[in-house]
Write a protein that holds these residues in place. Structure first.
Motif, mmCIF file in Angstrom:
data_model
loop_
_atom_site.group_PDB
_atom_site.id
_atom_site.type_symbol
_atom_site.label_atom_id
_atom_site.label_comp_id
_atom_site.label_asym_id
_atom_site.label_seq_id
_atom_site.Cartn_x
_atom_site.Cartn_y
_atom_site.Cartn_z
ATOM 1 N N TYR A 274 0.793 -1.230 0.000
ATOM 2 C CA TYR A 274 0.000 0.000 0.000
ATOM 3 C C TYR A 274 0.827 1.282 0.000
ATOM 4 O O TYR A 274 0.283 2.378 -0.144
ATOM 5 C CB TYR A 274 -0.934 0.017 1.219
ATOM 6 C CG TYR A 274 -2.111 -0.909 1.069
ATOM 7 C CD1 TYR A 274 -3.303 -0.466 0.512
ATOM 8 C CD2 TYR A 274 -2.040 -2.235 1.483
ATOM 9 C CE1 TYR A 274 -4.384 -1.310 0.378
ATOM 10 C CE2 TYR A 274 -3.116 -3.099 1.346
ATOM 11 C CZ TYR A 274 -4.289 -2.615 0.789
ATOM 12 O OH TYR A 274 -5.361 -3.461 0.649
ATOM 13 N N LEU B 83 0.637 3.693 -3.146
ATOM 14 C CA LEU B 83 -0.746 4.102 -3.331
ATOM 15 C C LEU B 83 -1.139 5.189 -2.337
ATOM 16 O O LEU B 83 -1.746 6.195 -2.711
ATOM 17 C CB LEU B 83 -1.670 2.888 -3.162
ATOM 18 C CG LEU B 83 -3.162 3.122 -3.322
ATOM 19 C CD1 LEU B 83 -3.485 3.484 -4.777
ATOM 20 C CD2 LEU B 83 -3.937 1.890 -2.892
ATOM 21 N N LEU B 84 -0.768 5.017 -1.081
ATOM 22 C CA LEU B 84 -1.179 5.961 -0.043
ATOM 23 C C LEU B 84 -0.189 7.100 0.175
ATOM 24 O O LEU B 84 -0.581 8.183 0.589
ATOM 25 C CB LEU B 84 -1.406 5.210 1.273
ATOM 26 C CG LEU B 84 -2.541 4.179 1.242
ATOM 27 C CD1 LEU B 84 -2.581 3.417 2.556
ATOM 28 C CD2 LEU B 84 -3.872 4.829 0.952
ATOM 29 N N SER C 40 -3.992 7.183 -5.061
ATOM 30 C CA SER C 40 -5.315 6.596 -4.819
ATOM 31 C C SER C 40 -6.416 7.460 -5.425
ATOM 32 O O SER C 40 -6.418 8.679 -5.301
ATOM 33 C CB SER C 40 -5.548 6.476 -3.310
ATOM 34 O OG SER C 40 -6.862 6.061 -3.051
ATOM 35 N N ASP C 41 -7.370 6.794 -6.064
ATOM 36 C CA ASP C 41 -8.565 7.489 -6.566
ATOM 37 C C ASP C 41 -9.616 7.622 -5.473
ATOM 38 O O ASP C 41 -10.504 8.460 -5.568
ATOM 39 C CB ASP C 41 -9.166 6.729 -7.755
ATOM 40 C CG ASP C 41 -8.279 6.784 -8.985
ATOM 41 O OD1 ASP C 41 -7.521 7.779 -9.129
ATOM 42 O OD2 ASP C 41 -8.316 5.841 -9.784
ATOM 43 N N ASN C 42 -9.516 6.771 -4.460
ATOM 44 C CA ASN C 42 -10.463 6.793 -3.349
ATOM 45 C C ASN C 42 -9.663 6.560 -2.067
ATOM 46 O O ASN C 42 -9.554 5.433 -1.593
ATOM 47 C CB ASN C 42 -11.536 5.724 -3.548
ATOM 48 C CG ASN C 42 -12.633 5.807 -2.502
ATOM 49 O OD1 ASN C 42 -12.427 6.326 -1.411
ATOM 50 N ND2 ASN C 42 -13.797 5.277 -2.822
ATOM 51 N N LEU C 43 -9.143 7.630 -1.523
ATOM 52 C CA LEU C 43 -8.229 7.537 -0.382
ATOM 53 C C LEU C 43 -8.879 6.861 0.818
ATOM 54 O O LEU C 43 -8.269 6.000 1.455
ATOM 55 C CB LEU C 43 -7.717 8.924 -0.004
ATOM 56 C CG LEU C 43 -6.688 8.968 1.118
ATOM 57 C CD1 LEU C 43 -5.470 8.140 0.767
ATOM 58 C CD2 LEU C 43 -6.301 10.400 1.428
ATOM 59 N N ASP D 274 -9.158 3.096 0.177
ATOM 60 C CA ASP D 274 -7.843 2.453 0.170
ATOM 61 C C ASP D 274 -7.214 2.451 1.560
ATOM 62 O O ASP D 274 -6.556 1.483 1.955
ATOM 63 C CB ASP D 274 -6.927 3.123 -0.848
ATOM 64 C CG ASP D 274 -7.363 2.852 -2.275
ATOM 65 O OD1 ASP D 274 -8.016 1.816 -2.528
ATOM 66 O OD2 ASP D 274 -7.068 3.694 -3.147
ATOM 67 N N TYR D 275 -7.423 3.529 2.315
ATOM 68 C CA TYR D 275 -6.908 3.583 3.681
ATOM 69 C C TYR D 275 -7.577 2.509 4.545
ATOM 70 O O TYR D 275 -6.912 1.810 5.303
ATOM 71 C CB TYR D 275 -7.117 4.970 4.294
ATOM 72 C CG TYR D 275 -6.695 5.039 5.733
ATOM 73 C CD1 TYR D 275 -5.351 5.080 6.077
ATOM 74 C CD2 TYR D 275 -7.642 5.034 6.757
ATOM 75 C CE1 TYR D 275 -4.958 5.128 7.408
ATOM 76 C CE2 TYR D 275 -7.260 5.084 8.079
ATOM 77 C CZ TYR D 275 -5.921 5.128 8.404
ATOM 78 O OH TYR D 275 -5.528 5.165 9.724
#
Length: 82
Positions: free
Chosen positions: A36, A39-40, A45-48, A51-52
């Protein structure tokens, strides 16, 4: 040298984590972190929020709570012996 002289010594100075009993948890948690990280960390990320939450769930499944508990026990045991 002045900075070294002015530095405060932390209460955990001298503590050494013993990885022998926590190798599996460390490897599992590290693998999740690696999965991750970009991405983070880099805004990929498109959707934080989603994804978090997936990251936190994966950490739990990897045994992060057990890892924290075992590290805290080592630290507590070490502090009690000081």
């Amino acid at each position: 040298q002045a900075a070294n002289k002015a530095a405060e010594i932390t209460r955990t100075m001298g503590f050494g984590l013993n990885l022998e009993d926590i190798k599996t948890e460390v490897a599992s948690v590290s693998a999740v972190k690696d999965q991750y990280y970009q991405l983070l960390s880099f805004g990929a990320s498109d959707n934080l929020e989603k994804d978090y939450q997936a990251f936190m769930s994966a950490l739990k499944k990897a045994g992060i709570d057990d890892l924290i508990e075992k590290i805290q026990k080592q630290l507590d045991d070490w502090a009690a012996s000081q």
